[in-house]
Design an enzyme around this catalytic site. Structure first.
Site, PDB file in Angstrom:
ATOM      1  N   LYS A  96       0.834  -1.212   0.000  1.00  9.66           N
ATOM      2  CA  LYS A  96       0.000   0.000   0.000  1.00  9.66           C
ATOM      3  C   LYS A  96       0.874   1.270   0.000  1.00  9.66           C
ATOM      4  O   LYS A  96       2.087   1.192   0.144  1.00  9.66           O
ATOM      5  CB  LYS A  96      -0.965  -0.027   1.196  1.00  9.66           C
ATOM      6  CG  LYS A  96      -1.808  -1.309   1.263  1.00  9.66           C
ATOM      7  CD  LYS A  96      -2.807  -1.462   0.121  1.00  9.66           C
ATOM      8  CE  LYS A  96      -3.230  -2.890  -0.127  1.00  9.66           C
ATOM      9  NZ  LYS A  96      -4.302  -3.422   0.651  1.00  9.66           N
TER      10      LYS A  96
HETATM   11  C1  LIG Z   1      -5.236  -4.588   0.893  1.00  8.51           C
HETATM   12  C2  LIG Z   1      -6.703  -4.473   0.830  1.00  8.51           C
HETATM   13  C3  LIG Z   1      -7.529  -4.822   1.909  1.00  8.51           C
HETATM   14  C4  LIG Z   1      -7.022  -5.522   3.125  1.00  8.51           C
HETATM   15  O1  LIG Z   1      -6.014  -4.860   3.808  1.00  8.51           O
HETATM   16  P1  LIG Z   1      -5.155  -5.655   4.907  1.00  8.51           P
HETATM   17  O2  LIG Z   1      -4.495  -4.568   5.692  1.00  8.51           O
HETATM   18  O3  LIG Z   1      -4.189  -6.509   4.148  1.00  8.51           O
HETATM   19  O4  LIG Z   1      -6.080  -6.451   5.734  1.00  8.51           O
HETATM   20  C5  LIG Z   1      -8.879  -4.574   1.801  1.00  8.51           C
HETATM   21  N1  LIG Z   1      -9.415  -4.047   0.698  1.00  8.51           N
HETATM   22  C6  LIG Z   1      -8.664  -3.719  -0.373  1.00  8.51           C
HETATM   23  C7  LIG Z   1      -9.320  -3.118  -1.562  1.00  8.51           C
HETATM   24  C8  LIG Z   1      -7.287  -3.937  -0.345  1.00  8.51           C
HETATM   25  O5  LIG Z   1      -6.543  -3.653  -1.421  1.00  8.51           O
END
Ligand SMILES: *Cc1c(COP(=O)(O)O)cnc(C)c1O
Length: 382
Positions: A183
């Site tokens: 992210k």
């Molecule tokens: C990465 C992601 C999540 C989950 O995030 P985590 O921190 O890995 O639990 C949820 N929704 C979307 C669209 C994502 O890209």
């Protein structure tokens, strides 16, 4: 061809951040403490959120949200199938039913128009997903949810730093961010739950730590009050101070990361413009700041005469890494078997699910790296 492999994503971690983490490790206090409180405060102030709760992941935030809103059997939750499966998993594990709104074919985001026909008497909650760093067109969706008395929570996993009509995502309503290493900013693993609903924030704060009304850390006595009692059964989803220290450093650099990502994305858009087999996502026309979390393109499989997976493999052979964000949830094995009747009912989602891939995009990439990717694409298509 490049000699070294170019991954599609790579976190940017500074020496300062490594030192900040080491300092926590030396301090004697590793779990939720001062660094958490500071990170929550800084994140709220960055987004303009009324309050934030740091968590061990965005998935944990989604789990807590469903619990806090008492969503379970008989309830329906509207969300796209073009999302990370974690949201759908949490809905199903809560005993509720996911109802998939199709996405716009060019932006991969739900709209008020695609959500409205999904609403029934059982609908409790709507979860739009800000995609790839772009913002969902929230105003019409907010209006629709108010009119129908539905709860609305934004999946902001891709949207740290995204702005919609001059406001950062997180400034209004409720939004859940992710700090997974791919992210825009990372804490190793982590998430942030932001809301302007103080009762909801209190519930999340309680549920993230065993249902005790307190954090792991009592700010005066340096250690949880041993007398704290459980108010309701909760989970163990708090963020460590090790992670929060990293998050503080990353947050301070987020705007610079976005500027670097935006420059690389502009170069991609420029260089890809004359490759007719490659179709980048469209940038929405309403006012927003794109955080360029991902650079997603669609392979025109008919023109290219090859499917997406083969294309990705050929790029890999040329040392270019790619990803898929995402394979539509309803087409994956478990959900295919659970909801056979849904296959073929979400045309834009399914069309994209078979054609999308994410090209390398991360702040430390150079313009020459972008050129390598485009060169490799041209060679594979020849
Ligand atoms: C990465 C992601 C999540 C989950 O995030 P985590 O921190 O890995 O639990 C949820 N929704 C979307 C669209 C994502 O890209």
């Amino acid at each position: 061809m490049r000699n070294d492999f170019l991954p599609f994503s790579k976190p940017s971690i500074s020496e300062e951040e490594i030192n900040a983490v080491s300092e926590v490790l030396r301090s004697g206090w590793l779990t939720t403490g001062n660094k958490n409180a500071e990170f929550e405060k800084s994140f709220s102030s960055y987004c303009g959120a009324a309050g934030s709760v740091a968590l061990c992941s965005a998935t944990a935030g989604m789990h807590l949200l469903l619990k806090a809103l008492d969503i379970g059997p008989g309830d329906e939750v509207i969300t796209p199938s073009m999302t990370w499966v974690s949201t759908v998993n949490m809905i199903v594990l809560a005993g509720a039913t996911p109802v998939f709104a199709d996405v716009d074919k060019q932006t991969l985001m739900v709209t008020a128009e695609s959500i409205e026909p999904c609403i029934t008497d059982r609908t409790k909650l709507v979860i739009p997903v800000h995609f790839a760093g772009a913002a969902v067109n929230m105003d019409p969706i907010r209006h629709l949810c108010e009119e129908k008395s539905l709860k609305l929570v934004e999946d902001a996993a891709h949207a740290a730093g995204t702005e919609y009509k001059k406001n950062r995502i997180g400034a209004h309503g409720t939004a859940i961010f992710s700090f997974h290493p791919i992210k825009n900013i990372t804490t190793g693993e982590g998430g942030m739950f932001c809301s302007d609903d103080h009762a909801l924030l209190d519930a999340i704060r309680r549920l993230k730590f065993h249902g005790l009304g307190v954090d792991a850390y009592d700010r005066k006595s340096q250690g949880r009050s041993p007398q704290a009692e459980v108010l309701e059964p909760g989970f163990k989803y708090n963020m460590t101070d090790i992670a929060a220290a990293l998050g503080l450093g990353q947050l301070a650099r987020l705007d610079r990361f976005i500027a670097q990502r935006a420059e690389l994305a502009a170069r991609y858009l420029d260089l890809l413009a004359d490759i007719e087999e490659i179709i980048p996502l469209s940038i929405p026309e309403y006012e927003m700041r794109h955080a360029w979390h991902l650079f997603i393109v669609r392979l025109d499989t008919e023109k290219a005469g090859m499917d997406r997976n083969i294309f990705m493999n050929r790029l890999k052979e040329k040392n270019i890494g790619t990803g898929i964000h995402f394979l539509a949830a309803h087409t994956q094995k478990y959900y295919r078997q659970l909801y056979p009747m849904l296959q073929g009912t979400l045309p834009n989602t399914e069309w994209n699910s078979a054609r999308i891939l994410s090209l390398p995009l991360f702040p430390a990439m150079s313009e020459a790296d972008v050129d390598d990717v485009v060169q490799a694409i041209k060679e594979v298509l020849q």
